[in-house]
Design an enzyme around this catalytic site. Structure first.
Site, PDB file in Angstrom:
ATOM      1  N   LYS A 142       0.943  -1.363  -0.001  1.00 32.73           N
ATOM      2  CA  LYS A 142       0.064   0.074  -0.025  1.00 32.73           C
ATOM      3  C   LYS A 142       0.907   1.254   0.072  1.00 32.73           C
ATOM      4  CE  LYS A 142       0.858   1.983   3.241  1.00 32.73           C
ATOM      5  NZ  LYS A 142       2.094   2.371   4.188  1.00 32.73           N
ATOM      6  N   TYR A 227      -4.366   3.895   6.429  1.00 34.85           N
ATOM      7  CA  TYR A 227      -4.923   3.088   7.278  1.00 34.85           C
ATOM      8  C   TYR A 227      -6.424   3.482   7.961  1.00 34.85           C
ATOM      9  CZ  TYR A 227      -0.908   0.300   7.429  1.00 34.85           C
ATOM     10  OH  TYR A 227       0.078  -0.616   6.986  1.00 34.85           O
TER      11      TYR A 227
END
Ligand code: NDP
Length: 375
Positions: A142, A227
């Site tokens: 990511k 996140y």
């Protein structure tokens, strides 16, 4: 398929809450481990591209000692001495060591089934596409890329090659995060109304790629705030319809244009759930909380590699979550290997990475314009 339905199908699996509540595949050494359904003993070969901090401290050790369905069989690095040292340490044959120029020759190497892209963000698209063209499955860290356009190209390349693409969203394989989703989805304390998520750390070395817009694609939001965005989305179980955002830079020497220091953003979801989210490179933030009609549940710390702690409170009664520790990276890689070996769809496909890039672009747009942005 609508964005919202796509979220449920791909992220939560077909049984939504049941899929999140299911045991984590390959959680080494814990009761959460699930018996693989593939041929016994079959392990997929993983090549790591980029031997930096994450590869060194998390991924390689997990592949060496903890995964059940995968093993480290290839290395790709711009530093030959380091790569040869790793090869020795992990028993990777010299012929399976590549650099960024020779990388495409991986095509002819049957020892390597999966390429794990662990490079600076702006390099994810190129190496994912080159790996797919070499006929390999791809696990990409990511954020998936630095633009939605790149995400589309990565998805198309893997589709054209008939290979799977997964994004390194390790917390989808972490039991406390999965419990947050279960409590929300099963409405254990009634419907969730408000979500608060915060992710951040004080960044140090000003010369690192994370503070270079060309390599990072942005700042804290792309790296750590993702996140907070992910958690808000998976706890809500819906896709946001609009965002508002504000950005702040207190250190203009460290944070150049295009590299955000702190971003506060709100997400509005179709059911009326609102999420208040924070991302920062200036201070430590590490907490997710969902407030529902009759109680709340939260994680703090929420995203550490180890030691995530969860608790809930209803009618004044507190209760701690109690899950055995899981190596997030071993679980993530074993799950991907299980999907490949058994023809299953990963729960963290490229489409899921693309959704975050689309929303992060809207967050940046809102912060720049000062206006609400519809999605
Ligand atoms: P590092 O800077 O520690 O490592 C990146 C590696 O990429 C370098 O060591 C180098 O490997 C290679 N590289 C190739 N070109 C460049 C370049 N121009 N500048 C810098 N490095 C280059 O980064 P991390 O390992 O911390 O992060 C890598 C990726 O993993 C990022 O996308 C990040 O977002 C993601 N990440 C995910 C985490 C998670 O929890 N899922 C946690 C941390 C990071 P070599 O010398 O071998 O060529």
């Amino acid at each position: 398929m609508s964005e919202r339905r796509g979220f449920f199908k791909e992220l939560l699996g077909w049984g939504a809450a049941a899929a999140w509540a299911a045991p984590v595949v390959g959680a080494a050494g814990t009761a959460a481990a699930q018996t693989p359904t593939s041929a016994p003993g079959k392990k997929l070969g993983f090549a790591l591209v980029g031997l930096g901090s994450l590869s060194e401290h998390q991924i390689a050790p997990a592949l060496f000692q903890k995964t059940k369905l995968c093993k480290l069989t290839g290395l790709v690095s711009g530093h030959p001495d380091k790569a040869m040292q790793w090869a020795k340490q992990y028993g990777v044959p010299e012929k399976n060591v590549y650099n960024y120029q020779t990388f495409d020759q991986i095509k002819n190497n049957p020892d390597i089934d999966v390429v794990y892209v662990v490079l600076p963000n702006s390099m994810h698209a190129e190496y994912t596409i080159r790996a797919a063209k070499a006929g390999k499955h791809v696990l990409c860290e990511k954020p998936m890329a630095i633009s939605v356009k790149e995400c589309d190209q990565m998805i198309a390349a893997c589709k054209a090659a008939g290979r799977q693409l997964a994004i390194g969203y390790r917390l989808h394989f972490e039991p406390n995060n999965r419990e947050m989703v279960r409590l929300a989805r099963e409405k254990t304390f009634g419907a969730v109304k408000v979500i608060e998520t915060a992710a951040g750390f004080p960044i140090d070395d000003p010369s690192q790629w994370r503070l270079d817009k060309k390599l990072a694609g942005g700042g804290s939001l792309m790296d750590i705030g993702i996140y907070a965005l992910q958690a808000a989305r998976y706890i809500a179980g819906e896709e946001p319809t609009s965002v508002t955002a504000q950005m702040s830079i207190t250190d203009p020497v460290k944070f150049k244009p295009g590299v955000d220091e702190s971003v506060l953003f709100t997400l509005k979801f179709p059911s009326g759930i609102v999420a208040n989210c924070a991302s920062s490179y200036a201070t430590g933030l590490n907490r997710y909380r969902a407030s529902a009609e009759r109680g709340w549940f939260e994680l703090q710390p929420a995203l550490n590699y180890e030691g995530i702690k969860g608790r809930m409170r209803s009618n004044g009664v507190p209760k701690e979550f109690d899950f055995p520790p899981v190596d997030h990276f071993a679980a993530e890689m074993d799950d991907f290997a299980d999907c490949i070996l058994n023809g299953k769809q990963t729960r963290v496909p490229g489409e899921e990475g693309r959704r975050d890039l689309r929303i992060m672009a809207a967050i940046y747009e809102s912060a720049a314009s000062g206006k609400r942005v519809s999605l």
